[in-house]
Design a protein around this motif. Structure first.
Motif, short mmCIF file in Angstrom:
data_model
loop_
_atom_site.label_atom_id
_atom_site.label_comp_id
_atom_site.label_asym_id
_atom_site.label_seq_id
_atom_site.Cartn_x
_atom_site.Cartn_y
_atom_site.Cartn_z
N TYR A 212 55.14 4.22 55.30
CA TYR A 212 54.24 5.22 54.69
C TYR A 212 53.89 6.36 55.64
O TYR A 212 52.77 6.86 55.67
N GLU B 65 51.38 6.34 46.31
CA GLU B 65 51.25 7.24 45.16
C GLU B 65 52.54 8.01 44.89
O GLU B 65 52.81 8.42 43.76
N SER B 66 53.34 8.21 45.91
CA SER B 66 54.58 8.95 45.76
C SER B 66 55.53 8.24 44.79
O SER B 66 56.04 8.84 43.84
N GLU C 7 54.71 5.91 42.70
CA GLU C 7 54.03 5.78 41.39
C GLU C 7 54.24 7.02 40.54
O GLU C 7 54.45 6.94 39.33
N ILE C 8 54.21 8.18 41.17
CA ILE C 8 54.46 9.44 40.44
C ILE C 8 55.91 9.49 39.98
O ILE C 8 56.20 9.87 38.84
N ASN D 45 52.57 15.35 50.74
CA ASN D 45 51.15 15.07 50.92
C ASN D 45 50.73 15.45 52.32
O ASN D 45 51.53 15.40 53.26
N ASP E 187 43.31 16.16 51.84
CA ASP E 187 43.61 15.38 50.64
C ASP E 187 44.62 16.09 49.74
O ASP E 187 44.84 15.68 48.60
N PHE F 118 47.86 17.29 47.78
CA PHE F 118 49.00 16.54 47.25
C PHE F 118 49.79 17.45 46.33
O PHE F 118 49.23 18.04 45.40
N GLU G 221 47.03 11.39 34.60
CA GLU G 221 47.29 10.08 35.22
C GLU G 221 46.95 10.08 36.71
O GLU G 221 46.48 9.08 37.26
N PHE G 222 47.17 11.23 37.37
CA PHE G 222 46.95 11.33 38.82
C PHE G 222 46.10 12.57 39.12
O PHE G 222 46.59 13.60 39.58
#
Length: 468
Positions: A126, A182-183, A185-186, A218, A223, A225, A249-250
């Motif tokens: 990560y 999150e990467s 997940e997107i 990111n 913060d 993104f 969603e995000f």
């Protein structure tokens, strides 16, 4: 008996070689085998035969190395992104340092003692601030599917990374641990959304379809993104609906950009760009300096470790008040700005015009007025006329591409006789070649390997040189 192409052999892997391959000996010949670890006893099939070595494909691990571990990711054995996940991270760092030392001794003719132990990264996973996922209508089959007797359909909305050596097939990722969770997940959300809404992936063979790439960036220190959706067509309705779904969603996504690449070029850089949401850039820092990072701008991929790398380079430069510093192959000027506080003047030189534009922008944004950036091919612009215009350098930092420095640039450095020279490299073999040439008038005092990319075989190195 000579080793033959296609022959199955058994051997013990003795060490880790360049580019992450394990190497062992069979009947006196070096054999390179991808996906192995020192200490493994393996069965492999020879697929390439040369006079002094051969390469073989791993068929079976007969006896695993005591160092071998289970990879974190299910795709590790087939994905080209993380070729060393089967090794503990401390061993990865050790082997990378040994590779740099081997290059310095064998190619550079230097003493092994000048190469320090490699510096590991803070995060094993990560750590990337950017992932460029590819989209295709063809997926890479699993080994189980390839070995089936019956036909297996490879058509799909495939989203992930290119299968090694294949431009047309994508490893359809079900997980990835290089960027923040999150990467992935997107990526997974976009894949599902497109399948449910009949949005076609781009077909590189037929040059049709819609979605080509998904680039996610990111920030480490903020913060911010970014989602950069690269499409083959400029369709406002599709991109607006997809963006709205993503933001619902995000909600942490700070900006969404649509790069439209309607050309034959396979890159994720669009012919033009539409900002769909937010400012169209993210903000991050290296050291005390802030950078606005646009979708296609270069920025060091491992932010925190870039600070470590730059700190080593700055320490090796031994900067003094009033120094004139040259930064060859300066990119977007991050290192130029990093070393600027003590300098009378910093001169950055770069071939890529967009990078120079970004460098000048970054200097202006950080209110730094003692840095100048020159556009041009190093071998053409790094001349006597340049040093007459900007002044002879007290310190010179060079960070060339993987191929190393052009012969003309090396000769210019020998002619120029800079008191303090720092060489930053992403390829220790070409670095060693250049250091051997530079040793005509420079003493190589120290080499520090710095790991920027855990789980891979890549390693950066910084060399400290002083005029003899």
């Amino acid at each position: 008996m000579a080793v033959k192409k296609g022959q199955e052999i058994e051997l013990e892997i003795e060490s880790a070689a360049f580019k992450g391959k394990g190497v062992g000996k069979f009947e006196g010949m070096a054999v390179f085998v991808h996906g192995t670890a020192p200490g493994d006893k393996v069965k492999a099939r020879v697929f390439k035969k040369k006079k002094k070595f051969c390469e073989a494909k791993l068929l079976e691990i007969l006896e695993p190395s005591p160092d071998r571990i289970e990879p974190k990711c299910r795709h590790a054995k087939v994905c080209g992104g993380c070729s060393w996940q089967h090794l503990p991270y401390d061993k990865q760092v050790q082997y990378k340092g040994e590779q740099v030392r081997d290059h310095m001794v064998r190619i550079g003719g230097l003493e092994p003692s000048i190469v320090k132990d490699a510096m590991g990264a803070r995060n094993e996973f990560y750590y990337r601030n950017k992932m460029e996922y590819s989209i295709s209508s063809k997926r890479w089959l699993t080994e189980e599917e390839i070995n089936r007797d019956e036909f297996v359909d490879d058509t799909a909305f495939a989203a992930g990374l290119h299968a090694p050596g294949r431009f047309d097939k994508i490893l359809n990722l079900q997980e990835c641990h290089l960027q923040v969770p999150e990467s992935y997940e997107i990526l997974d959300f976009v894949r599902s959304y497109c399948e449910e809404n009949d949005i076609p992936p781009f077909d590189i063979m037929n040059k049709e379809g819609y979605l080509r790439h998904l680039m996610i960036r990111n920030s480490y220190h903020t913060d911010d993104f970014m989602v950069n959706i690269v499409t083959y067509q400029d369709d406002e309705e599709i991109i607006r609906k997809l963006s709205a779904a993503l933001l619902e969603e995000f909600p942490f996504i700070s900006t969404i950009v649509n790069n439209v690449n309607d050309t034959k070029s396979p890159t994720a850089v669009g012919r033009f760009e539409n900002v769909i949401h937010g400012p169209g850039y993210i903000v991050d820092k290296i050291g005390d300096y802030t950078f606005k990072i646009h979708p296609n701008a270069f920025f060091q991929t491992n932010t925190k470790q870039a600070e470590t790398l730059y700190s080593v380079a700055r320490d090796y430069a031994e900067l003094k008040d009033g120094d004139v510093i040259y930064d060859l192959y300066c990119g977007v000027g991050t290192l130029s700005l990093f070393v600027s506080p003590k300098a009378k003047k910093v001169v950055g030189i770069e071939l890529v015009d967009v990078a120079i534009e970004n460098a000048r922008f970054n200097a202006e944004e950080n209110e730094i007025d003692n840095v100048s950036f020159v556009l041009g091919d190093m071998k053409d612009v790094f001349t006597t006329e340049m040093t007459e215009e900007y002044g002879a350098p007290d310190v010179l930092i060079t960070d060339p591409p993987r191929a190393g420095m052009h012969q003309d640039v090396v000769e210019r450095l020998i002619e120029l006789k800079v008191p303090r020279l720092v060489y930053v490299s992403c390829n220790s073999s070409t670095m060693a070649r250049d250091l051997k040439l530079l040793s005509e008038c420079y003493e190589v005092q120290e080499v520090q390997p710095v790991d920027m990319f855990p789980q891979t075989w890549h390693i950066e190195a910084v060399a400290k040189l002083r005029l003899k």
